[in-house]
Design a protein around this motif. Structure first.
Motif, PDB file in Angstrom:
ATOM      1  N   ASP A 405     -69.290  74.829  49.425  1.00 45.56           N
ATOM      2  CA  ASP A 405     -67.584  75.305  49.253  1.00 45.56           C
ATOM      3  C   ASP A 405     -67.869  76.489  48.823  1.00 45.56           C
ATOM      4  OD1 ASP A 405     -65.777  73.198  50.397  1.00 45.56           O
ATOM      5  OD2 ASP A 405     -67.675  71.690  48.834  1.00 45.56           O
ATOM      6  N   ASP A 406     -66.975  77.438  48.907  1.00 45.85           N
ATOM      7  CA  ASP A 406     -67.162  78.354  48.119  1.00 45.85           C
ATOM      8  C   ASP A 406     -65.508  78.456  48.225  1.00 45.85           C
ATOM      9  OD1 ASP A 406     -66.281  81.611  50.071  1.00 45.85           O
ATOM     10  OD2 ASP A 406     -67.468  79.533  51.186  1.00 45.85           O
ATOM     11  N   ASP A 407     -64.937  79.968  47.103  1.00 41.17           N
ATOM     12  CA  ASP A 407     -63.729  80.338  47.254  1.00 41.17           C
ATOM     13  C   ASP A 407     -63.020  80.890  47.902  1.00 41.17           C
ATOM     14  OD1 ASP A 407     -63.813  77.439  45.905  1.00 41.17           O
ATOM     15  OD2 ASP A 407     -64.577  78.822  43.824  1.00 41.17           O
ATOM     16  N   GLY A 408     -64.298  81.741  48.639  1.00 38.54           N
ATOM     17  CA  GLY A 408     -63.189  82.792  49.232  1.00 38.54           C
ATOM     18  C   GLY A 408     -62.649  83.625  48.308  1.00 38.54           C
ATOM     19  N   PRO A 409     -61.814  84.623  49.386  1.00 44.14           N
ATOM     20  CA  PRO A 409     -61.786  85.491  50.118  1.00 44.14           C
ATOM     21  C   PRO A 409     -62.497  85.979  51.512  1.00 44.14           C
ATOM     22  CG  PRO A 409     -60.603  86.443  49.284  1.00 44.14           C
ATOM     23  CD  PRO A 409     -61.236  86.200  48.335  1.00 44.14           C
TER      24      PRO A 409
END
Length: 472
Positions: A405-409
């Motif tokens: 997972d990554d938080d982006g954007p």
């Protein structure tokens, strides 16, 4: 008897004799028409047949001295020509079979004794039919049979020997059986050769498929290695250029990271390409696995990405769960009724070592898991504005689940990639009958989830592991 082996040019040893010859065909049937035209003449078999026909006809002369003519030089010449033309039976089967049948018919019409001269016709017919000239073979044998009928029941009055009478019709049954046997054996040889040719073509296609799969595997390995390392080098090169004047020490650190990343990339590229130089040899180094995940986390940290690694050991009987439409494992952990797993979390810059279950993974799963995480983190470095990523490695008795997972954007900038990263991850998972789900999360950011099945009945605690190899 020991099998004789011969090594063809650039290929493995070929076995002469034994069951494999009957599955694959004799060596002298393995070439096509163009190769056959350039092949050496069959001197040994033709010479042996010539000697046999000449000697056998001498014995036949003594046995039929009362009813047939004695062998003259002309008869010997006919016998010699009937067998000598067999030298060309592979290059020109149609003229040879007709010539042999014609010479034999002249020999019989001249009143010379019946004998092994008919064997030359059988060999010529077999060569023609097996080469694909069925009508020529049948026509030559049928013409010889029809000519014999005319000579034996009608033309004998005007042909030597002068006191000869019509042959009994019962003998024609023997001749008919002989003709049918020649045609049947020739057809059997033709069918068998077609089967061998089909099997050889299938083996060639299978070898080509294996070569394509090997090229695809190597391309995937090179993509994964180079994409990750070059992404790290690109980020650090930008940092070094930006800080070269204002912060030389930080620029020096960036250059050190570039040197380390390029050295590791070169080592892995050499390992992948080494199989081209020495196919079949064992790799000099084991393939990467989840035991090298801390190194991957450290590389990502040097590129400015903080990676938090969490490992979970699912209880017995637990099964991997599908996530939300974005993919992955539910944040709540285990499904209802299952014991809550105890996660172990580590974050850069001091990642904790992987727990024991990772050391028990099958080699193919271990390599695929490492490459999938590597490609996912590379995509975060390239395409995400977030400098923080989370990796979950969940071990279950039936499957290994990975979630990144990554938080982006998303940055929307062109990172210079080929755009095949997700496709490569899906191919790796599909090769193990696994699945990949990738997409944006409802709360923002991006998530990649991979589920890699494990062999049935696998024991995580009591089973050892052989180091995976890159060329497997």
């Amino acid at each position: 008897m020991d099998e004789q082996r011969e090594r063809g040019p650039g290929g493995p040893p070929r076995v002469w004799g034994g069951p494999s010859m009957w599955r694959q065909g004799p060596p002298w049937w393995n070439s096509g028409g163009e190769e056959r035209a350039g092949r050496r003449l069959p001197w040994p078999t033709t010479l042996a047949l010539t000697v046999f026909v000449q000697a056998g006809s001498g014995f036949a002369e003594h046995a039929q001295a009362a009813s047939r003519e004695h062998l003259t030089p002309f008869a010997r010449l006919l016998l010699f020509l009937a067998t000598a033309v067999l030298l060309l039976r592979h290059r020109h089967p149609v003229p040879v079979v007709y010539a042999t049948a014609g010479l034999t018919l002249v020999y019989v019409g001249a009143g010379f004794p019946y004998g092994p001269v008919f064997l030359a016709v059988a060999v010529a017919c077999f060569a023609a039919v097996v080469a694909g000239h069925r009508r020529a073979g049948w026509g030559a044998v049928g013409g010889l049979w029809a000519g014999h009928l005319l000579i034996a029941h009608w033309l004998y009055r005007w042909l030597p020997p002068g006191d000869d009478a019509a042959r009994p019709w019962g003998e024609e049954i023997i001749v008919a059986v002989w003709v049918v046997a020649i045609v049947a054996v020739s057809e059997l040889g033709r069918v068998r050769r077609e089967q061998w040719a089909k099997e050889r073509a299938e083996r060639a296609r299978a070898a080509e498929r294996r070569a394509d799969e090997e090229r695809l595997r190597m391309a995937r390995e090179l993509h994964d290695v180079l994409a990750h390392s070059i992404s790290v080098i690109n980020v650090q090169a930008g940092v070094g250029l930006a800080l070269l004047d204002s912060d030389p020490e930080q620029a020096r650190t960036a250059l050190t990271t570039i040197k380390a990343a390029s050295k590791e990339a070169l080592g892995e590229v050499r390992q992948v390409l080494g199989t081209l130089r020495a196919p079949g040899e064992a790799p000099r180094a084991p393939a990467p696995g989840l035991d090298r995940l801390p190194e991957l986390v450290e590389q990502a940290r040097s590129a400015g990405l903080t990676v938090e690694v969490t490992t979970e050991a699912a209880p017995e009987g637990d099964t991997p769960q599908r996530d939300t439409p974005a993919g992955g494992i539910p944040e709540s952990g285990s499904p209802e009724g299952a014991t809550e797993p105890t996660p172990k979390t580590s974050a850069a810059p001091a990642p904790a070592p992987m727990p024991a279950p990772a050391d028990k993974l099958p080699p193919g799963v271990d390599l695929a898991a490492f490459r999938i995480i590597q490609e996912a983190l590379t995509n975060v470095v390239r395409h995400s504005g977030s400098r923080h990523a989370r990796v979950l490695v969940r071990h279950a008795p039936t499957a290994l689940t990975l979630r990144i997972d990554d938080d982006g954007p998303a940055t929307g900038a062109d990172a210079g990639g080929s755009g095949n990263g997700l496709a490569g991850m899906r191919e790796r998972a599909a090769a193990l009958d696994g699945t990949i789900e990738a997409g944006p999360r409802p709360d923002g950011g991006f998530r990649v989830t991979a589920v890699l099945p494990l062999p049935a009945g696998r024991n995580l605690r009591g089973r050892g592991r052989t180091a995976p190899q890159e060329d497997q």
